[in-house]
Design a protein around this motif. Structure first.
Motif, PDB file in Angstrom:
ATOM      1  N   ARG A 298       0.839  -1.198   0.000  1.00 19.67           N
ATOM      2  CA  ARG A 298       0.000   0.000   0.000  1.00 19.67           C
ATOM      3  C   ARG A 298       0.874   1.248   0.000  1.00 19.67           C
ATOM      4  O   ARG A 298       1.907   1.290   0.650  1.00 19.67           O
ATOM      5  CB  ARG A 298      -0.911   0.026   1.227  1.00 19.67           C
ATOM      6  CG  ARG A 298      -2.010  -1.009   1.177  1.00 19.67           C
ATOM      7  CD  ARG A 298      -2.926  -0.906   2.370  1.00 19.67           C
ATOM      8  NE  ARG A 298      -4.108  -1.732   2.179  1.00 19.67           N
ATOM      9  CZ  ARG A 298      -4.727  -2.368   3.154  1.00 19.67           C
ATOM     10  NH1 ARG A 298      -4.305  -2.272   4.403  1.00 19.67           N
ATOM     11  NH2 ARG A 298      -5.797  -3.095   2.908  1.00 19.67           N
TER      12      ARG A 298
ATOM     13  N   GLU B 130      -2.726   5.720   0.235  1.00 15.97           N
ATOM     14  CA  GLU B 130      -3.770   4.722   0.463  1.00 15.97           C
ATOM     15  C   GLU B 130      -3.957   4.464   1.961  1.00 15.97           C
ATOM     16  O   GLU B 130      -5.092   4.383   2.451  1.00 15.97           O
ATOM     17  CB  GLU B 130      -3.407   3.417  -0.254  1.00 15.97           C
ATOM     18  CG  GLU B 130      -4.479   2.367  -0.188  1.00 15.97           C
ATOM     19  CD  GLU B 130      -4.142   1.109  -0.961  1.00 15.97           C
ATOM     20  OE1 GLU B 130      -4.981   0.180  -0.925  1.00 15.97           O
ATOM     21  OE2 GLU B 130      -3.074   1.030  -1.589  1.00 15.97           O
ATOM     22  N   MET B 131      -2.847   4.373   2.697  1.00 12.79           N
ATOM     23  CA  MET B 131      -2.957   4.150   4.136  1.00 12.79           C
ATOM     24  C   MET B 131      -3.603   5.342   4.835  1.00 12.79           C
ATOM     25  O   MET B 131      -4.383   5.173   5.775  1.00 12.79           O
ATOM     26  CB  MET B 131      -1.591   3.830   4.729  1.00 12.79           C
ATOM     27  CG  MET B 131      -1.098   2.444   4.328  1.00 12.79           C
ATOM     28  SD  MET B 131       0.453   1.995   5.099  1.00 12.79           S
ATOM     29  CE  MET B 131       1.622   2.791   3.998  1.00 12.79           C
TER      30      MET B 131
END
Length: 164
Positions: free
Chosen positions: A123, A127-128
Motif C-alpha cells: 500500500r 492509500e494508508m
C-alpha cells in the motif's frame, strides 16, 4: 527459516520466529505445539483459525509491537525488520504526507486509545492515509474488528515471508 527448519527448531527458537509475526501468546503456543506441520498450507490454515480466536485484549496487547504508520520501527529484532520493509510505501513519502499521517495517527489514537494498524505491505502512503480517514468514522467495536483482521493479515503475510 523454511518449514523444515521451523518443524525441527527447539521450542524457544520456533516461538521466537512465530512471535515476530504476531506477538500473541496463544497464537505462538498453538503454532509451536502443532509441529511438525505437514506443509505450509496446513500451518497457514491453523495460523488463520487460531488468529480468528484472538480476544480484544490480545489484539490490543499485540499492537505494542507495531510502530505508527509513517514511523520507523526501532530495534534489531525480526519484527522490527519486517515492519521497516512493510512500510516501504511511506519511506519515500514527502513531508506533506508524513505530516498528514502524523496528524491522522494522533487523531486516531485520541479517538480509539490504540495505534492505527493497517497492513502496509503493498500500500502507498496515500492509500494508508485514506484508510485511516475512513476508519476514524467507525465506532470502537467496528474498528477493533478491523484492527483484528489487519493484525491477522499482517501475521499471515509475515509467516509466509519467514517460510519463503
Amino acid at each position: 527459516m523454511d518449514l523444515a527448519g521451523l518443524n525441527s527448531a527447539d521450542a524457544a527458537d520456533a516461538a521466537a520466529v512465530v512471535r515476530a509475526c504476531a506477538d500473541v501468546d496463544s497464537w505462538v503456543e498453538a503454532l509451536v505445539a502443532g509441529r511438525p506441520w505437514p506443509d505450509e498450507a496446513a500451518l497457514l490454515a491453523a495460523a488463520r483459525a487460531q488468529g480468528e480466536t484472538w480476544t480484544p485484549a490480545e489484539v490490543r496487547a499485540a499492537l505494542d509491537g507495531h510502530p505508527r504508520i509513517g514511523e520507523r520501527a526501532q530495534g534489531e529484532g525480526a519484527a522490527a525488520a519486517m515492519s521497516r520493509r512493510e512500510q516501504g510505501g511511506v519511506a519515500t513519502a514527502d513531508e506533506d504526507l508524513r505530516a498528514r499521517l502524523a496528524d491522522g495517527n494522533r487523531r486516531y489514537e485520541e479517538r480509539f486509545g490504540w495505534i492505527y494498524l493497517v497492513r502496509a505491505a503493498g500500500r502507498s502512503g496515500e492509500e494508508m492515509l485514506d484508510l485511516l480517514e475512513q476508519r476514524l468514522g467507525h465506532d470502537e467495536r467496528a474498528e477493533l474488528a478491523v484492527v483484528h483482521a489487519e493484525l491477522l493479515d499482517i501475521a499471515l503475510l509475515r509467516l509466509r515471508a519467514v517460510l519463503a
